[in-house]
Design a protein around this motif. Structure first.
Motif, PDB file in Angstrom:
ATOM      1  N   ALA A 227       1.075  -0.947  -0.159  1.00  0.00           N
ATOM      2  CA  ALA A 227      -0.071  -0.020  -0.016  1.00  0.00           C
ATOM      3  C   ALA A 227       0.740   1.298  -0.161  1.00  0.00           C
ATOM      4  CB  ALA A 227      -0.859  -0.074   1.161  1.00  0.00           C
ATOM      5  N   LYS A 228       2.357   1.029   0.285  1.00  0.00           N
ATOM      6  CA  LYS A 228       2.989   2.384   0.297  1.00  0.00           C
ATOM      7  C   LYS A 228       2.467   3.364   1.010  1.00  0.00           C
ATOM      8  CE  LYS A 228       5.129   1.328  -4.097  1.00  0.00           C
ATOM      9  NZ  LYS A 228       5.560   0.185  -4.150  1.00  0.00           N
ATOM     10  N   LEU A 229       2.313   3.006   2.453  1.00  0.00           N
ATOM     11  CA  LEU A 229       1.592   4.529   3.379  1.00  0.00           C
ATOM     12  C   LEU A 229       2.779   5.237   3.619  1.00  0.00           C
ATOM     13  CD1 LEU A 229      -0.481   2.026   5.921  1.00  0.00           C
ATOM     14  CD2 LEU A 229      -1.167   3.210   3.872  1.00  0.00           C
ATOM     15  N   ALA A 230       2.346   6.508   3.893  1.00  0.00           N
ATOM     16  CA  ALA A 230       3.186   7.818   4.401  1.00  0.00           C
ATOM     17  C   ALA A 230       2.820   7.994   5.353  1.00  0.00           C
ATOM     18  CB  ALA A 230       3.224   8.714   3.181  1.00  0.00           C
ATOM     19  N   ASP A 231       3.550   8.542   6.364  1.00  0.00           N
ATOM     20  CA  ASP A 231       3.291   9.133   7.743  1.00  0.00           C
ATOM     21  C   ASP A 231       2.795  10.590   7.479  1.00  0.00           C
ATOM     22  OD1 ASP A 231       3.012  10.231  10.224  1.00  0.00           O
ATOM     23  OD2 ASP A 231       5.292   9.501  10.967  1.00  0.00           O
ATOM     24  N   ARG A 232       1.593  10.672   7.860  1.00  0.00           N
ATOM     25  CA  ARG A 232       0.926  12.130   7.803  1.00  0.00           C
ATOM     26  C   ARG A 232       0.769  12.706   9.084  1.00  0.00           C
ATOM     27  NH1 ARG A 232      -2.445  11.397   2.880  1.00  0.00           N
ATOM     28  NH2 ARG A 232      -1.018  10.562   1.359  1.00  0.00           N
ATOM     29  N   GLY A 233       1.680  12.400   9.840  1.00  0.00           N
ATOM     30  CA  GLY A 233       1.583  13.204  11.241  1.00  0.00           C
ATOM     31  C   GLY A 233       0.602  12.545  12.361  1.00  0.00           C
ATOM     32  N   GLY A 234       0.550  11.423  12.538  1.00  0.00           N
ATOM     33  CA  GLY A 234      -0.694  11.143  13.524  1.00  0.00           C
ATOM     34  C   GLY A 234      -1.339   9.858  12.892  1.00  0.00           C
ATOM     35  N   TYR A 235      -1.202   9.602  11.627  1.00  0.00           N
ATOM     36  CA  TYR A 235      -1.782   8.503  10.979  1.00  0.00           C
ATOM     37  C   TYR A 235      -1.048   8.324   9.579  1.00  0.00           C
ATOM     38  CZ  TYR A 235      -4.078  11.734   7.471  1.00  0.00           C
ATOM     39  OH  TYR A 235      -4.204  12.684   6.697  1.00  0.00           O
ATOM     40  N   TRP A 236      -1.203   7.330   8.923  1.00  0.00           N
ATOM     41  CA  TRP A 236      -0.686   6.819   7.772  1.00  0.00           C
ATOM     42  C   TRP A 236      -1.778   6.741   6.645  1.00  0.00           C
ATOM     43  CZ3 TRP A 236       0.670   5.562  12.466  1.00  0.00           C
ATOM     44  CH2 TRP A 236       1.938   5.863  12.947  1.00  0.00           C
ATOM     45  N   ALA A 237      -1.213   7.069   5.492  1.00  0.00           N
ATOM     46  CA  ALA A 237      -2.344   7.056   4.382  1.00  0.00           C
ATOM     47  C   ALA A 237      -1.559   7.034   3.130  1.00  0.00           C
ATOM     48  CB  ALA A 237      -3.178   8.318   4.424  1.00  0.00           C
ATOM     49  N   THR A 238      -2.293   6.596   2.000  1.00  0.00           N
ATOM     50  CA  THR A 238      -2.089   6.721   0.643  1.00  0.00           C
ATOM     51  C   THR A 238      -3.171   7.280  -0.151  1.00  0.00           C
ATOM     52  OG1 THR A 238      -0.921   5.730  -1.201  1.00  0.00           O
ATOM     53  CG2 THR A 238      -2.155   4.336   0.117  1.00  0.00           C
ATOM     54  N   ASP A 239      -3.263   7.482  -1.341  1.00  0.00           N
ATOM     55  CA  ASP A 239      -4.265   7.734  -2.162  1.00  0.00           C
ATOM     56  C   ASP A 239      -4.210   7.090  -3.530  1.00  0.00           C
ATOM     57  OD1 ASP A 239      -2.658   9.538  -3.035  1.00  0.00           O
ATOM     58  OD2 ASP A 239      -3.715  11.345  -3.225  1.00  0.00           O
ATOM     59  N   ARG A 240      -3.061   6.234  -3.415  1.00  0.00           N
ATOM     60  CA  ARG A 240      -2.633   5.802  -4.644  1.00  0.00           C
ATOM     61  C   ARG A 240      -2.634   4.104  -4.671  1.00  0.00           C
ATOM     62  NH1 ARG A 240       0.300   9.506  -8.092  1.00  0.00           N
ATOM     63  NH2 ARG A 240       0.286  11.086  -6.883  1.00  0.00           N
ATOM     64  N   LEU A 241      -3.705   3.398  -4.066  1.00  0.00           N
ATOM     65  CA  LEU A 241      -3.633   1.939  -4.043  1.00  0.00           C
ATOM     66  C   LEU A 241      -4.663   1.557  -4.933  1.00  0.00           C
ATOM     67  CD1 LEU A 241      -2.811  -0.563  -3.116  1.00  0.00           C
ATOM     68  CD2 LEU A 241      -4.515  -0.423  -1.110  1.00  0.00           C
ATOM     69  N   ARG A 242      -4.412   0.686  -5.961  1.00  0.00           N
ATOM     70  CA  ARG A 242      -5.215   0.362  -7.034  1.00  0.00           C
ATOM     71  C   ARG A 242      -5.627  -1.219  -6.556  1.00  0.00           C
ATOM     72  NH1 ARG A 242      -6.825   1.374 -12.450  1.00  0.00           N
ATOM     73  NH2 ARG A 242      -5.963   3.406 -11.947  1.00  0.00           N
ATOM     74  N   LEU A 243      -6.958  -1.282  -6.429  1.00  0.00           N
ATOM     75  CA  LEU A 243      -7.468  -2.624  -5.887  1.00  0.00           C
ATOM     76  C   LEU A 243      -8.041  -3.439  -7.118  1.00  0.00           C
ATOM     77  CD1 LEU A 243      -9.231  -1.915  -2.417  1.00  0.00           C
ATOM     78  CD2 LEU A 243      -6.910  -2.828  -2.833  1.00  0.00           C
ATOM     79  N   PRO A 244      -7.523  -4.634  -7.445  1.00  0.00           N
ATOM     80  CA  PRO A 244      -8.244  -5.562  -8.294  1.00  0.00           C
ATOM     81  C   PRO A 244      -9.537  -6.111  -7.882  1.00  0.00           C
ATOM     82  CG  PRO A 244      -6.349  -6.534  -7.458  1.00  0.00           C
ATOM     83  CD  PRO A 244      -6.395  -5.416  -6.752  1.00  0.00           C
ATOM     84  N   LEU A 245      -9.794  -5.997  -6.831  1.00  0.00           N
ATOM     85  CA  LEU A 245     -10.983  -6.647  -6.082  1.00  0.00           C
ATOM     86  C   LEU A 245     -11.541  -6.013  -4.956  1.00  0.00           C
ATOM     87  CD1 LEU A 245     -10.076 -10.437  -5.621  1.00  0.00           C
ATOM     88  CD2 LEU A 245     -11.420  -9.627  -7.425  1.00  0.00           C
ATOM     89  N   PRO A 246     -12.726  -5.688  -4.867  1.00  0.00           N
ATOM     90  CA  PRO A 246     -13.314  -4.877  -3.742  1.00  0.00           C
ATOM     91  C   PRO A 246     -12.893  -5.364  -2.243  1.00  0.00           C
ATOM     92  CG  PRO A 246     -15.142  -6.321  -4.962  1.00  0.00           C
ATOM     93  CD  PRO A 246     -13.849  -6.533  -5.639  1.00  0.00           C
ATOM     94  N   GLU A 247     -12.825  -4.462  -1.547  1.00  0.00           N
ATOM     95  CA  GLU A 247     -12.685  -4.727  -0.024  1.00  0.00           C
ATOM     96  C   GLU A 247     -13.507  -5.726   0.443  1.00  0.00           C
ATOM     97  OE1 GLU A 247     -12.814  -2.655   4.330  1.00  0.00           O
ATOM     98  OE2 GLU A 247     -13.538  -1.658   2.320  1.00  0.00           O
ATOM     99  N   ARG A 248     -13.113  -6.718   1.167  1.00  0.00           N
ATOM    100  CA  ARG A 248     -13.810  -7.794   2.074  1.00  0.00           C
ATOM    101  C   ARG A 248     -13.857  -7.389   3.479  1.00  0.00           C
ATOM    102  NH1 ARG A 248     -13.391 -13.446  -1.085  1.00  0.00           N
ATOM    103  NH2 ARG A 248     -14.160 -12.587  -2.962  1.00  0.00           N
ATOM    104  N   ALA A 249     -14.581  -7.463   4.324  1.00  0.00           N
ATOM    105  CA  ALA A 249     -14.703  -7.424   5.781  1.00  0.00           C
ATOM    106  C   ALA A 249     -14.157  -8.520   6.434  1.00  0.00           C
ATOM    107  CB  ALA A 249     -15.801  -6.744   6.361  1.00  0.00           C
TER     108      ALA A 249
END
Length: 90
Positions: free
Chosen positions: A68-90
Motif C-alpha cells: 500500500a506504500k503508506l506515508a506518515d501523515r503526522g498521526g496517521y498513515w495514508a495513501t491515495d494511490r492504491l489500486r485494488l483489483p478486487l473490492p474490499e472484504r470485511a
C-alpha cells in the motif's frame, strides 16, 4: 474498515490499528491507518513510525502481495494511490 491488533514488545506498546479503504472497490482507493493505544485513545507509537507497512494478498485468486506504500501523515498513515483489483472484504 477493519481493526487489527499490534504489539511492539515494549510496555504500553500494544493497541489496534484501524484501516479504512475508500471507496473500497475495484480501482483507485485511499487507505488510512489510524493507531489506537492500550487506553483506546488515538496514539502515536514511535516504534511504528518507520515500520508500519500494509501488504494485501488474496491467495485464492493469486493476487499480491500489493504494497500500500503508506506515508506518515503526522498521526496517521495514508495513501491515495492504491489500486485494488478486487473490492474490499470485511
Amino acid at each position: 474498515m477493519v481493526m487489527l491488533p499490534f504489539d511492539v514488545g515494549i510496555p504500553n506498546g500494544t493497541g489496534t490499528v484501524q484501516i479504512t479503504f475508500l471507496p473500497g472497490r475495484v480501482g483507485d482507493n485511499t487507505v488510512e491507518a489510524l493507531v489506537y493505544g492500550p487506553d483506546k485513545g488515538i496514539s502515536s507509537v514511535p516504534e511504528l513510525r518507520l515500520t508500519l507497512t500494509l501488504t494485501l494478498t488474496q491467495r485464492a485468486q493469486r493476487i499480491g502481495p500489493l504494497d500500500a506504500k503508506l506515508a506518515d501523515r503526522g498521526g496517521y498513515w495514508a495513501t491515495d494511490r492504491l489500486r485494488l483489483p478486487l473490492p474490499e472484504r470485511a
